[in-house]
Design a protein around this motif. Sequence first.
Motif, PDB file in Angstrom:
ATOM      1  N   ILE A  84      39.534  45.767  38.765  1.00  0.00           N
ATOM      2  CA  ILE A  84      38.302  46.016  39.519  1.00  0.00           C
ATOM      3  C   ILE A  84      37.110  45.348  38.835  1.00  0.00           C
ATOM      4  CG2 ILE A  84      36.680  47.833  40.217  1.00  0.00           C
ATOM      5  CD1 ILE A  84      39.167  49.649  40.619  1.00  0.00           C
ATOM      6  N   GLU A  85      37.086  45.357  37.508  1.00  0.00           N
ATOM      7  CA  GLU A  85      35.967  44.764  36.780  1.00  0.00           C
ATOM      8  C   GLU A  85      35.898  43.243  36.937  1.00  0.00           C
ATOM      9  OE1 GLU A  85      35.103  47.874  33.106  1.00  0.00           O
ATOM     10  OE2 GLU A  85      36.371  46.117  32.766  1.00  0.00           O
ATOM     11  N   HIS A  86      37.024  42.621  37.287  1.00  0.00           N
ATOM     12  CA  HIS A  86      37.062  41.162  37.386  1.00  0.00           C
ATOM     13  C   HIS A  86      36.879  40.646  38.817  1.00  0.00           C
ATOM     14  CE1 HIS A  86      38.810  41.612  33.347  1.00  0.00           C
ATOM     15  NE2 HIS A  86      38.365  40.390  33.140  1.00  0.00           N
ATOM     16  N   VAL A  87      36.455  41.500  39.734  1.00  0.00           N
ATOM     17  CA  VAL A  87      36.233  41.038  41.105  1.00  0.00           C
ATOM     18  C   VAL A  87      34.971  40.175  41.154  1.00  0.00           C
ATOM     19  CG1 VAL A  87      37.352  43.060  42.113  1.00  0.00           C
ATOM     20  CG2 VAL A  87      34.875  43.078  41.744  1.00  0.00           C
ATOM     21  N   ASP A  88      34.878  39.368  42.197  1.00  0.00           N
ATOM     22  CA  ASP A  88      33.697  38.533  42.410  1.00  0.00           C
ATOM     23  C   ASP A  88      32.504  39.440  42.719  1.00  0.00           C
ATOM     24  OD1 ASP A  88      31.818  36.662  43.030  1.00  0.00           O
ATOM     25  OD2 ASP A  88      32.917  35.751  44.695  1.00  0.00           O
ATOM     26  N   PRO A  89      31.419  39.380  41.925  1.00  0.00           N
ATOM     27  CA  PRO A  89      30.296  40.308  42.143  1.00  0.00           C
ATOM     28  C   PRO A  89      29.450  39.973  43.370  1.00  0.00           C
ATOM     29  CG  PRO A  89      29.784  38.788  40.364  1.00  0.00           C
ATOM     30  CD  PRO A  89      31.209  38.523  40.752  1.00  0.00           C
ATOM     31  N   LYS A  90      29.562  38.777  43.910  1.00  0.00           N
ATOM     32  CA  LYS A  90      28.686  38.384  45.019  1.00  0.00           C
ATOM     33  C   LYS A  90      28.872  39.255  46.262  1.00  0.00           C
ATOM     34  CE  LYS A  90      28.259  33.589  43.479  1.00  0.00           C
ATOM     35  NZ  LYS A  90      28.542  32.172  43.784  1.00  0.00           N
ATOM     36  N   PRO A  91      30.111  39.548  46.705  1.00  0.00           N
ATOM     37  CA  PRO A  91      30.244  40.455  47.864  1.00  0.00           C
ATOM     38  C   PRO A  91      29.665  41.841  47.612  1.00  0.00           C
ATOM     39  CG  PRO A  91      32.275  39.250  47.496  1.00  0.00           C
ATOM     40  CD  PRO A  91      31.405  38.983  46.314  1.00  0.00           C
ATOM     41  N   LEU A  92      29.764  42.335  46.360  1.00  0.00           N
ATOM     42  CA  LEU A  92      29.212  43.644  46.032  1.00  0.00           C
ATOM     43  C   LEU A  92      27.685  43.609  46.145  1.00  0.00           C
ATOM     44  CD1 LEU A  92      32.092  43.572  44.603  1.00  0.00           C
ATOM     45  CD2 LEU A  92      31.133  45.246  43.019  1.00  0.00           C
ATOM     46  N   GLU A  93      27.084  42.542  45.633  1.00  0.00           N
ATOM     47  CA  GLU A  93      25.629  42.417  45.685  1.00  0.00           C
ATOM     48  C   GLU A  93      25.146  42.276  47.129  1.00  0.00           C
ATOM     49  OE1 GLU A  93      24.935  39.052  43.257  1.00  0.00           O
ATOM     50  OE2 GLU A  93      25.442  40.059  41.377  1.00  0.00           O
ATOM     51  N   ALA A  94      25.911  41.517  47.933  1.00  0.00           N
ATOM     52  CA  ALA A  94      25.518  41.335  49.333  1.00  0.00           C
ATOM     53  C   ALA A  94      25.601  42.650  50.103  1.00  0.00           C
ATOM     54  CB  ALA A  94      26.403  40.277  49.986  1.00  0.00           C
ATOM     55  N   ALA A  95      26.657  43.417  49.863  1.00  0.00           N
ATOM     56  CA  ALA A  95      26.804  44.703  50.551  1.00  0.00           C
ATOM     57  C   ALA A  95      25.707  45.679  50.139  1.00  0.00           C
ATOM     58  CB  ALA A  95      28.183  45.292  50.261  1.00  0.00           C
ATOM     59  N   SER A  96      25.385  45.694  48.844  1.00  0.00           N
ATOM     60  CA  SER A  96      24.321  46.582  48.373  1.00  0.00           C
ATOM     61  C   SER A  96      22.973  46.172  48.947  1.00  0.00           C
ATOM     62  CB  SER A  96      24.271  46.563  46.842  1.00  0.00           C
ATOM     63  OG  SER A  96      25.476  47.035  46.284  1.00  0.00           O
ATOM     64  N   ALA A  97      22.702  44.867  49.027  1.00  0.00           N
ATOM     65  CA  ALA A  97      21.441  44.381  49.582  1.00  0.00           C
ATOM     66  C   ALA A  97      21.316  44.710  51.064  1.00  0.00           C
ATOM     67  CB  ALA A  97      21.330  42.871  49.370  1.00  0.00           C
ATOM     68  N   ALA A  98      22.458  44.803  51.763  1.00  0.00           N
ATOM     69  CA  ALA A  98      22.438  45.134  53.187  1.00  0.00           C
ATOM     70  C   ALA A  98      22.285  46.626  53.437  1.00  0.00           C
ATOM     71  CB  ALA A  98      23.706  44.620  53.851  1.00  0.00           C
ATOM     72  N   GLY A  99      22.218  47.424  52.349  1.00  0.00           N
ATOM     73  CA  GLY A  99      22.010  48.859  52.499  1.00  0.00           C
ATOM     74  C   GLY A  99      23.281  49.678  52.520  1.00  0.00           C
ATOM     75  N   ALA A 100      24.413  49.109  52.110  1.00  0.00           N
ATOM     76  CA  ALA A 100      25.674  49.849  52.107  1.00  0.00           C
ATOM     77  C   ALA A 100      25.659  50.906  51.006  1.00  0.00           C
ATOM     78  CB  ALA A 100      26.843  48.889  51.894  1.00  0.00           C
ATOM     79  N   SER A 101      26.318  52.017  51.264  1.00  0.00           N
ATOM     80  CA  SER A 101      26.439  53.067  50.259  1.00  0.00           C
ATOM     81  C   SER A 101      27.456  52.646  49.198  1.00  0.00           C
ATOM     82  CB  SER A 101      26.887  54.373  50.906  1.00  0.00           C
ATOM     83  OG  SER A 101      28.190  54.228  51.438  1.00  0.00           O
ATOM     84  N   ARG A 102      27.509  53.407  48.095  1.00  0.00           N
ATOM     85  CA  ARG A 102      28.459  53.091  47.021  1.00  0.00           C
ATOM     86  C   ARG A 102      29.896  53.103  47.544  1.00  0.00           C
ATOM     87  NH1 ARG A 102      28.293  53.055  41.564  1.00  0.00           N
ATOM     88  NH2 ARG A 102      26.134  53.810  41.611  1.00  0.00           N
TER      89      ARG A 102
END
Length: 269
Positions: free
Chosen positions: A167-185
Amino acid sequence: MSSVATPSYDHLLGQARTQAVRKARLVAVILAVCLAALAITGFFDPARFIEGGPAIAQLASEMVPPNFSRWQHWLKPLLDTLAMSIAGTVLAVLLSLPLALLAAANTSPNPWVYHSARTLLAALRSVPEIILGILFVAAVGFGALPGVLALALHSVGMVGKFYAEAIEHVDPKPLEAASAAGASRMQVITHSVMPQVLPQLADITIYRWEYHFRASAVLGIVGAGGIGFELMAALRLINYAEVSAILLAILACVVVVDGIGAALRKRLR
């Protein structure tokens, strides 16, 4: 115009040599530690091997030919061993995934939870299955149940660690995009993290199942059911011909389980 200074050839060569020397020193230290460990355990004592040779030869002669006369009595224990390995894997996965999300730096809610989850995983994998098997046999009695609990609890420490690292080695860009779009944890985890790591988690799970089958055979020795119980009974009766036959039966089942695991990994890619 100012010119940008570029490293000279001698400078680059010197850096390469320095890195090569550091790697050589590290390899030398690792080799020295390995040799020291072999020496401490008596591996370099030829007298012990010479003295043990006749005993090994005698034991090998008593194990040949294997005695398969009781093979019908091993079918149920082998099935129990297979069931233990599957049940232990299922329970380990169910417990490992939530802990892995708490033990991964990019999905853990805060540093305190992160370190607590990491410590718990380390504590679980530090206790061998055989010790857990003895404890659970004393707690819930003989049979397959203590074996399942021992396999699952120990494997949570290993599987959870491997899951967390994946999990720690996943690409962080999709996580950042989802968080910026207002997605919950939870939405970030389900839509951005899990799709990336599912193939790796499947590989880890299948490998652990293959290991669980072999470990289940050992747990039977302490009363946790399965083919290990039959193996221990043959050892107590000093029936080495039957011991070799049981070991061959376990080997055949391990080969089959490994083959099934390899086929599953191909399908899940």
